[in-house]
Enzyme design. Sequence first.
Site, PDB file in Angstrom:
ATOM      1  N   HIS B 173       0.682  -1.191   0.510  1.00  0.00           N
ATOM      2  CA  HIS B 173       0.096   0.046  -0.064  1.00  0.00           C
ATOM      3  C   HIS B 173       1.051   1.429   0.314  1.00  0.00           C
ATOM      4  CE1 HIS B 173       0.734   1.108   4.125  1.00  0.00           C
ATOM      5  NE2 HIS B 173       0.742  -0.698   4.755  1.00  0.00           N
ATOM      6  N   CYS B 189       2.860  -5.386   6.808  1.00  0.00           N
ATOM      7  CA  CYS B 189       2.435  -4.355   5.148  1.00  0.00           C
ATOM      8  C   CYS B 189       3.983  -3.848   4.739  1.00  0.00           C
ATOM      9  CB  CYS B 189       1.455  -4.010   4.887  1.00  0.00           C
ATOM     10  SG  CYS B 189      -0.245  -4.538   5.762  1.00  0.00           S
TER      11      CYS B 189
END
Lengths: 161, 218
Positions: B173, B189
Amino acid sequence: MVSAYPASLIRAGIPAILVLLLGGCGTTIDEAVVTPGALTERPATIRNEQLIGKWGVASYREEKDRKRVEAQARAQCRLPYIIAKGPSDGVMMHLADDAKLYELRIKGGSDGKTYLGPEAPPGEWQDREIISISEKEMIMRFVDPEVHGRYGTFIYVRCPG
Amino acid sequence: MTPRHSLLSRFNGLAVATRRGAGFFLAGLAVMALSGAAFGRQQAAPISMDIGDEPGRVATAEQIVEEGPFARQLVFFRSSEPAGTIVIHTNERFLYVVQGNNRALRYGIGVGREGFQWSGLVRVSRKAEWPDWTPPPEMIARQPYLPRFMAGGPGNPMGARALYLGSTVYRIHGTNQPETIGHAVSSGCFRLANGDVIDLFERIAVGAKVIIRHGASI
């Protein structure tokens, strides 16, 4: 009651700088913010009891997201935000970016709006503006434009029980 | 020192550009829930930034890493994987998009902090623009003032784009904290500067293969 006033003083000069920096960023910050110290206090029409309880909380920045965020706030009752009565004449809540609980007071402003924040004139930088409130839902936003720009507008939906 | 002062003081000197030239990049830390992860966690990364978990700061989508090793660039990359495959080298803080002919497009990334790194083979299961953000319960416990849900947008820690990795809780992301690129900061992440994740988003299709290697080196 934990005093929030020193933090208020520290933060007082920051928003002006950040507002300048944010100016060229094309953000969606609402322009309708008050100038601290410009308001005098009037009796508030909202009572502490209306705030006390368990709330699902979610935030949005654009009006188009409001409906779905309202549904999300309702779903967040599994991890509710709890507003309790304070030891004095207020309610126990957090300020922005601060994990400590403070006793906050509901303040009517001479601009006709209602604010929630530490012991200071209405519309002070650490205050929230209570935009609307009903038995089941309330909407607030931080007065500080930088904080409001980051967090957006908060929807609180009262949790059952 | 307030959290925001702390964040500002930790800018590590990466050259970060915005097309508007604003140079403003206060940021939030994107942290994902970890429960249910099907991957083994491995050894700590050598570099870790101790950044407080704050929600998204307002930043532009155009921010990219413009200079240095973490800037997006075409590199030599020996691989038998088909073009369009993403290969992530956690230790190196690089994400490669295989181009074929021993070439890859390389992006600088931020990765999971100590105890939050993993390896595996997954596929991109979904893509989203300006994804919503739900802080995990452990983050709410540390920062009880956070909204339990934040709609996607410029102030959201998930940044401008997200590529969801299989059925895991992990994503590739964006971030509004470009200064964290090259560091171990997340909960598993992989983050890119917003401008870079937009570029990646446009190159990668749902179903693309993603190989996460931990401890690999060039």
